[in-house]
Design a protein around this motif. Sequence first.
Motif, PDB file in Angstrom:
ATOM      1  N   UNK A 176       0.829  -1.201   0.000  1.00 55.99           N
ATOM      2  CA  UNK A 176       0.000   0.000   0.000  1.00 55.99           C
ATOM      3  C   UNK A 176       0.862   1.248   0.000  1.00 55.99           C
ATOM      4  N   UNK A 177       1.866   1.266   0.864  1.00 56.11           N
ATOM      5  CA  UNK A 177       2.751   2.434   0.950  1.00 56.11           C
ATOM      6  C   UNK A 177       3.512   2.640  -0.352  1.00 56.11           C
ATOM      7  N   UNK A 178       3.878   1.540  -0.991  1.00 56.19           N
ATOM      8  CA  UNK A 178       4.634   1.638  -2.249  1.00 56.19           C
ATOM      9  C   UNK A 178       3.782   2.249  -3.357  1.00 56.19           C
ATOM     10  N   UNK A 179       2.521   1.803  -3.442  1.00 62.10           N
ATOM     11  CA  UNK A 179       1.645   2.362  -4.484  1.00 62.10           C
ATOM     12  C   UNK A 179       1.318   3.823  -4.188  1.00 62.10           C
ATOM     13  N   UNK A 180       1.143   4.147  -2.899  1.00 59.18           N
ATOM     14  CA  UNK A 180       0.815   5.525  -2.530  1.00 59.18           C
ATOM     15  C   UNK A 180       1.997   6.473  -2.724  1.00 59.18           C
ATOM     16  N   UNK A 181       3.207   5.941  -2.639  1.00 57.64           N
ATOM     17  CA  UNK A 181       4.399   6.786  -2.749  1.00 57.64           C
ATOM     18  C   UNK A 181       4.441   7.548  -4.066  1.00 57.64           C
ATOM     19  N   UNK A 182       4.046   6.893  -5.152  1.00 56.13           N
ATOM     20  CA  UNK A 182       4.171   7.522  -6.468  1.00 56.13           C
ATOM     21  C   UNK A 182       3.165   8.658  -6.661  1.00 56.13           C
ATOM     22  N   UNK A 183       2.120   8.680  -5.837  1.00 56.18           N
ATOM     23  CA  UNK A 183       1.216   9.827  -5.843  1.00 56.18           C
ATOM     24  C   UNK A 183       1.670  10.884  -4.825  1.00 56.18           C
ATOM     25  N   UNK A 184       2.049  10.415  -3.635  1.00 53.10           N
ATOM     26  CA  UNK A 184       2.405  11.341  -2.557  1.00 53.10           C
ATOM     27  C   UNK A 184       3.613  12.206  -2.915  1.00 53.10           C
TER      28      UNK A 184
END
Length: 510
Positions: free
Chosen positions: A79-87
């Motif tokens: 989850x954190x990995x997928x969110x990183x590219x937006x954050x």
Amino acid sequence: MTAAMTATLFQRLSAAAAAATHRRFSLDVSSQLLRTRGYVHGRWVSAPSDFPVLDPATGMEIARVSDCGPEDAKRAVDSAYSAFYEWKQYTAKERSLLLRKWFNLMTQHKDNLARLITFECGKPLKESLGEIAYAASFLEWFSEEARRVYGDVVPPPIKDRRILLLKQPVGVTSVITPWNFPSAMITRKVGAALAAGCTAVLKPAEDTPLSALALAELAEQAGIPAGVFNVVPCSREMAASVGRVLCTDPLVAKISFTGSTATGKMLLKMAADTVKRVSMELGGHAPFIVFDSADVDQAVNGAMASKFRNSGQTCVCSNRFLVQSGVYERFVAKLGAAMDAQLRMGHGSEADTTQGPLINARAAEKVGQQIDDAVSQGAKVLRGGRRLHGSFMEPTLLVDVTADMLCVREETFGPLVPVIRFDTEEEALALANASNVGLAGYFYSQDISQIWRVSEALEVGLVGVNEGLISTAEATFGGVKESGMGREGSKYGVDEYLEVKYVCMGGLNV
């Protein structure tokens, strides 16, 4: 504290007070901040089993929390990995505003957050409120630092080139925190990570998961996007397998850990296989030196503040008290009198309590063993010295202490003051630096030349000169030797979550 006072206190604490404190906490059970499930990708998730959270003052269960396992940890990392590219695409100002909202919510809910700390780890309520203010200050600080992550334009050696140095977030960060500051250790790490553009997966200590989950609730209310901050609570039995995922998963770019030196070394080995960035704040064994030139009253006040905060359970609290011969007797007498006048044991929710329980029976046993070892080798007990009900330990003052005693060789993490007499500055520095760790050190002197010499000679990462409480968001926090690596807080805290990228632009017609 007299034997009669102790008996009265613990009759009350172990019976009527235990029931009363349990009832008082029950008033908060329905609170929105009392979360008991894991938090992954913006959702509250259950696990197949749960584990109890106990009030260390009474031994009573205050909640049961989802016992997340390695599969849950893996989902949180993904989850954190997928969110990183937006954050990381959020502007610095956007990240700053969200962190500021999180800070505002912590301040708004400070009373409930403090109450959670008191019931999870036994800290007196006044200290818990202080921790919430301290914890929130990191969100405030890093909300401001988010907008100050500056790169560089470097003068090139060749006319048709331009050199840029860009600062970019490292990626997913695994955060593993201890029980003794269950809110502040989170915000100091996660605030910096999010300010830099990283995402985070947190494993809180098994003793204090409620504070972490309450912070996740407030992060959601602040508008922190799903997956940017995840919390995976687990029991002591699950800790090793969850920690292994957080330290070995190839999607994790950075590990931030606060805890024991022994555990830190294990995590370093796990991080090595994928060469992860690591910052660690490990064990401490702080010297507290009182020179002949010191203001003794000031030194006693500093000793009380440094040693007995959270019943001696802080990584920067003073452990070895080194007092020069000329003021030794005065310091010991005044410190004993201050302990009599200022320290009161009890449940942390009681208004006049200054000394709560230790976190568990094992912690109290360790302090008792150090006292027994010192006494067997000739030390004398001037105050306290006894193990009490549950995990309570009397604040203890030892004199005639020598360097080969266990309490001088090992970190205590409890309300024990072992006092060693010394004659010269050189002797004091040799004793102070005779440790494989070096987190904090304190000394008292009115001699400005001595202040410069000793400040520079102490082998520690933090020095308190005529001051016993030194931690603040604006300054660096971290140690040398086996006390860890990296720095938290201050403008340097964000750097731990950034990579520097060199961009060379050539062939320019300029």
